[in-house]
Motif scaffolding. Sequence first.
Motif, PDB file in Angstrom:
ATOM      1  N   ASN A  78       0.824  -1.204   0.000  1.00 29.99           N
ATOM      2  CA  ASN A  78       0.000   0.000   0.000  1.00 29.99           C
ATOM      3  C   ASN A  78       0.862   1.261   0.000  1.00 29.99           C
ATOM      4  O   ASN A  78       0.518   2.258  -0.654  1.00 29.99           O
ATOM      5  CB  ASN A  78      -0.932   0.009   1.210  1.00 29.99           C
ATOM      6  N   ASP A  79       2.000   1.225   0.709  1.00 30.81           N
ATOM      7  CA  ASP A  79       2.915   2.375   0.698  1.00 30.81           C
ATOM      8  C   ASP A  79       3.456   2.605  -0.712  1.00 30.81           C
ATOM      9  O   ASP A  79       3.575   3.755  -1.164  1.00 30.81           O
ATOM     10  CB  ASP A  79       4.076   2.142   1.659  1.00 30.81           C
ATOM     11  N   LEU A  80       3.791   1.521  -1.393  1.00 28.27           N
ATOM     12  CA  LEU A  80       4.270   1.636  -2.769  1.00 28.27           C
ATOM     13  C   LEU A  80       3.180   2.211  -3.664  1.00 28.27           C
ATOM     14  O   LEU A  80       3.436   3.094  -4.492  1.00 28.27           O
ATOM     15  CB  LEU A  80       4.717   0.263  -3.286  1.00 28.27           C
ATOM     16  N   PHE A  81       1.963   1.731  -3.498  1.00 34.79           N
ATOM     17  CA  PHE A  81       0.834   2.221  -4.300  1.00 34.79           C
ATOM     18  C   PHE A  81       0.629   3.720  -4.093  1.00 34.79           C
ATOM     19  O   PHE A  81       0.482   4.479  -5.058  1.00 34.79           O
ATOM     20  CB  PHE A  81      -0.433   1.447  -3.926  1.00 34.79           C
ATOM     21  N   ILE A  82       0.638   4.157  -2.847  1.00 28.79           N
ATOM     22  CA  ILE A  82       0.438   5.580  -2.547  1.00 28.79           C
ATOM     23  C   ILE A  82       1.541   6.430  -3.183  1.00 28.79           C
ATOM     24  O   ILE A  82       1.289   7.496  -3.751  1.00 28.79           O
ATOM     25  CB  ILE A  82       0.383   5.799  -1.023  1.00 28.79           C
ATOM     26  N   ALA A  83       2.779   5.942  -3.092  1.00 26.12           N
ATOM     27  CA  ALA A  83       3.901   6.673  -3.678  1.00 26.12           C
ATOM     28  C   ALA A  83       3.766   6.778  -5.196  1.00 26.12           C
ATOM     29  O   ALA A  83       4.017   7.842  -5.784  1.00 26.12           O
ATOM     30  CB  ALA A  83       5.214   5.978  -3.313  1.00 26.12           C
ATOM     31  N   LEU A  84       3.352   5.693  -5.834  1.00 26.40           N
ATOM     32  CA  LEU A  84       3.223   5.694  -7.294  1.00 26.40           C
ATOM     33  C   LEU A  84       2.042   6.543  -7.764  1.00 26.40           C
ATOM     34  O   LEU A  84       2.074   7.115  -8.856  1.00 26.40           O
ATOM     35  CB  LEU A  84       3.068   4.258  -7.802  1.00 26.40           C
TER      36      LEU A  84
END
Length: 221
Positions: A78-84
């Motif tokens: 989810n952290d990766l998704f938010i960053a992208l």
Amino acid sequence: MIKEKSQNENNELRDPIYWCNKDGYYRGKKCPVCNSKGCFVLGGEKTYRLGKIVSGALRHFPKEFNIDVDDQGWTDLNDLFIALRKKYRWLKMRHLVGLIKSDEKERYELKGTKVRARYGHSIVVNLDDYPENDQSILYYGTSEEEAGIILSVGLKPIKQRYVHLSKTYEKALEAASIHTDRPIILKIDAEHAQLHGIKIISATKDIALANKISQEYVSKI
């Protein structure tokens, strides 16, 4: 001689992502398992662009995306998704999961809510939780100029965390052919290297990783 990728090679990297109700995410026109046409998820161009940035974030520059990567390369999905999403406002979670699960080169590993790159890191990670390599012979594709150096001093990672070895001659040839018109394939005596304490791990069905390979275990085919 270094050669540029052809247009055909680039097109092969830009297959769209589809969803098959029976077999999950895949790339291309039809499901490779049941041969049915699934539901469209993401176009080829966006898949290509998303793949480049996911690869970079997990392998090379997580800090630029403000994501935390642990010692084994894992980060929160989810952290990766938010960053992208800050870069690609069109991005949905199904796009990211579809990219990860449909990657034919097994670049990524998804476990629960955690994701990591399986190989290709330049950041410091420890992938020793992978199984030990079980193949007696491995291969390494290189250029004619570099082959002589490797035969003299062995294999050591330069820009990457690990030395990447191919499990078949064909895959080594494929990898080397991206960079040179005259690929040289070296044979790695993995069995004896491991018997003498060199750790080699299996990252995917095609790739094994090692910290180094001493020259006595390398020969030219």
